[in-house]
Design an enzyme around this catalytic site. Sequence first.
Site, PDB file in Angstrom:
ATOM      1  N   ASP A  25       0.849  -1.198   0.000  1.00 51.29           N
ATOM      2  CA  ASP A  25       0.000   0.000   0.000  1.00 51.29           C
ATOM      3  C   ASP A  25       0.882   1.245   0.000  1.00 51.29           C
ATOM      4  O   ASP A  25       1.593   1.483   0.966  1.00 51.29           O
ATOM      5  CB  ASP A  25      -0.890  -0.061   1.256  1.00 51.29           C
ATOM      6  N   ASP A  29      -4.003   3.860   2.751  1.00 52.70           N
ATOM      7  CA  ASP A  29      -5.442   3.711   2.976  1.00 52.70           C
ATOM      8  C   ASP A  29      -5.773   2.268   3.375  1.00 52.70           C
ATOM      9  O   ASP A  29      -6.936   1.891   3.470  1.00 52.70           O
ATOM     10  CB  ASP A  29      -6.242   4.123   1.723  1.00 52.70           C
ATOM     11  N   ASP A  33      -1.870  -1.179  -3.823  1.00 53.27           N
ATOM     12  CA  ASP A  33      -2.119  -0.411  -5.050  1.00 53.27           C
ATOM     13  C   ASP A  33      -0.952  -0.561  -6.023  1.00 53.27           C
ATOM     14  O   ASP A  33       0.054  -1.195  -5.713  1.00 53.27           O
ATOM     15  CB  ASP A  33      -2.390   1.059  -4.705  1.00 53.27           C
ATOM     16  N   ASP A 206     -10.368 -15.011 -16.348  1.00 50.17           N
ATOM     17  CA  ASP A 206     -11.176 -15.439 -15.209  1.00 50.17           C
ATOM     18  C   ASP A 206     -12.329 -16.317 -15.704  1.00 50.17           C
ATOM     19  O   ASP A 206     -12.951 -16.021 -16.730  1.00 50.17           O
ATOM     20  CB  ASP A 206     -11.742 -14.169 -14.540  1.00 50.17           C
ATOM     21  N   GLU A 266      -8.346 -19.762 -16.380  1.00 55.83           N
ATOM     22  CA  GLU A 266      -8.770 -20.415 -15.136  1.00 55.83           C
ATOM     23  C   GLU A 266      -9.814 -21.453 -15.548  1.00 55.83           C
ATOM     24  O   GLU A 266     -10.957 -21.107 -15.816  1.00 55.83           O
ATOM     25  CB  GLU A 266      -9.381 -19.387 -14.183  1.00 55.83           C
TER      26      GLU A 266
HETATM   27  C1  GLC Z   1     -12.627 -16.515 -10.307  1.00 55.34           C
HETATM   28  C2  GLC Z   1     -11.754 -15.699  -9.396  1.00 55.34           C
HETATM   29  C3  GLC Z   1     -12.479 -15.485  -8.118  1.00 55.34           C
HETATM   30  C4  GLC Z   1     -13.748 -14.731  -8.406  1.00 55.34           C
HETATM   31  C5  GLC Z   1     -14.587 -15.455  -9.452  1.00 55.34           C
HETATM   32  C6  GLC Z   1     -15.671 -14.575  -9.988  1.00 55.34           C
HETATM   33  O1  GLC Z   1     -12.858 -17.787  -9.829  1.00 55.34           O
HETATM   34  O2  GLC Z   1     -10.511 -16.329  -9.217  1.00 55.34           O
HETATM   35  O3  GLC Z   1     -11.721 -14.805  -7.170  1.00 55.34           O
HETATM   36  O4  GLC Z   1     -14.508 -14.602  -7.235  1.00 55.34           O
HETATM   37  O5  GLC Z   1     -13.820 -15.830 -10.550  1.00 55.34           O
HETATM   38  O6  GLC Z   1     -15.126 -13.587 -10.819  1.00 55.34           O
END
Ligand code: GLC
Length: 522
Positions: A25, A29, A33, A206, A266
């Site tokens: 940070d 805050d 970042d 994602d 992912e």
């Molecule tokens: C993926 C991310 C996770 C998030 C989800 C929804 O699994 O790694 O952190 O909550 O997608 O976007």
Amino acid sequence: MARLPPVRWWRDAVVYQVYVRSFSDSDDDGVGDLDGIRSRLGYLELLGVDALWLTPFYRSPMADHGYDVADPRDIDPVFGDLAAFDALVEEAHRHGIRVTIDLVPNHTSSEHGWFRAAVESAPGSPERARYHFMPGRGPDGAEPPNNWQSVFGGPAWTRVPDGEWYLHIFAAEQPDLNWTNPEVWADLEKTLRFWCDRGVDGFRIDVAHGMSKPDGLPDDDRTDAARELLADHDGDPRFDHEDVHDVHRMIRAVLDHYPGRMAVGEVWVRDSERFARYVRPDELHLGFNFRLLQTGFDAAAVREAIEHSLESVAGVGACPTWTLSNHDVSRPVTRYGGGALGTARARAMALVTLALPGVVYVYNGEELGLPDVELPDWALQDPVWERSGRTERGRDGCRVPIPWEGEGPGFGFTSGEPWLPMPAEWSALTAATQLEDPESTLSLFRRALELRHDHPGFRGSGIEWFGAPPGCLAFRRSGSTLVCALNTSDTPVPLPPGDVLLTSGPLLDDGRLPPDTAAWLA
Ligand code: GLC
């Protein structure tokens, strides 16, 4: 902007995941970042990582800490601004570190301009067609359109004032986009180009097995027992729909115009053949195989997970992608038993993973051997906590900020109040303390990354298994000299022949490999 040579740099890279909120940070805050990351590039270079994966830093109301994106082409003020981003990329490149970023194409934030317009528009309008809006079932449409559940708990549908429902596979603040809508495609393409033009080296996609949905959104007719295995998603109508591969082909086609850029998905798909489809030559470059992460500390199971992961990518000529940890799962130290035992095992598994051919992802704090933190109820922020009716504590325990230095909470992460409380006992685990200690987990990672990078024994794209005593495994990088041995049994075992390069813990006086320990030999 400085650029590193455009090669397929990722094929044996170590990529370090920065959970931006929790890393460093700069403005006190209590939230990490972009300038904070920039201030730690010296550390990351010392650690020896090749690239970073930054979790979402886009404009967001933070209902899911940035995975609810209100504008995918701007920075949330809590993390900085575009100038801070450009400065980070440029300086990272000067340190020889590439920068990859997270893209969230399955859903937007409910505060995204598109969704706000959709809610204000009438049923059947083009604004609603970018999402999945439907009338409900039952009398007055008061029941959700199907029986799908949110991954975070509760129904995957929320009703708007005019009576229609919208789909959200995650939190209600994360409406799913409709991937049959051309505007949705065009927007992702624009986002990819926007960040490529700013110099990023790649993307983590994602929920790469999400996005496309089956026609008519049929009920999920799996049994409760099958549904329990949430992480696997096999047969789950919400995920792994055939048409998602067209999205990945589009992503790949865009990236092919930008040499040296990659995408990693992912992909929570357990079946090997279905998994492999995501990393076909015209789709994503890499896909996380989560088998190893889902495996306990047991040599036979570890071997099976490794074999499975290698096999699943070999058929399509893709590169294996290993991970033991990320911001969604319990940290290895905790998963493997906690305390000294969990730490010893996590160190051993780190050596196993870093001995493998392919890409290795390391999650920030893994190199410090951080455990999960048991947070008090008041501190919990993950939407899972509320959506599960406070039955599941969620993922905050693995997201506690990184302890950099000093004796008390804040630990150099912030001089303000950290967004999640940091345990006082982490004074023993700070990066500063561990840098001084040759036996620390940080020193182990530094040495392992250095060897992986420089030692000739780490060439070779396959592995050969050696015979090993019960509860143990040993393999060699094929066509090369590195041997890795792991002991998950409760008795010491002799090491395979070779010179010891590195061990995850001390060997016995007679040279044998103790339980809960791994060794590299050449
Ligand atoms: C993926 C991310 C996770 C998030 C989800 C929804 O699994 O790694 O952190 O909550 O997608 O976007």
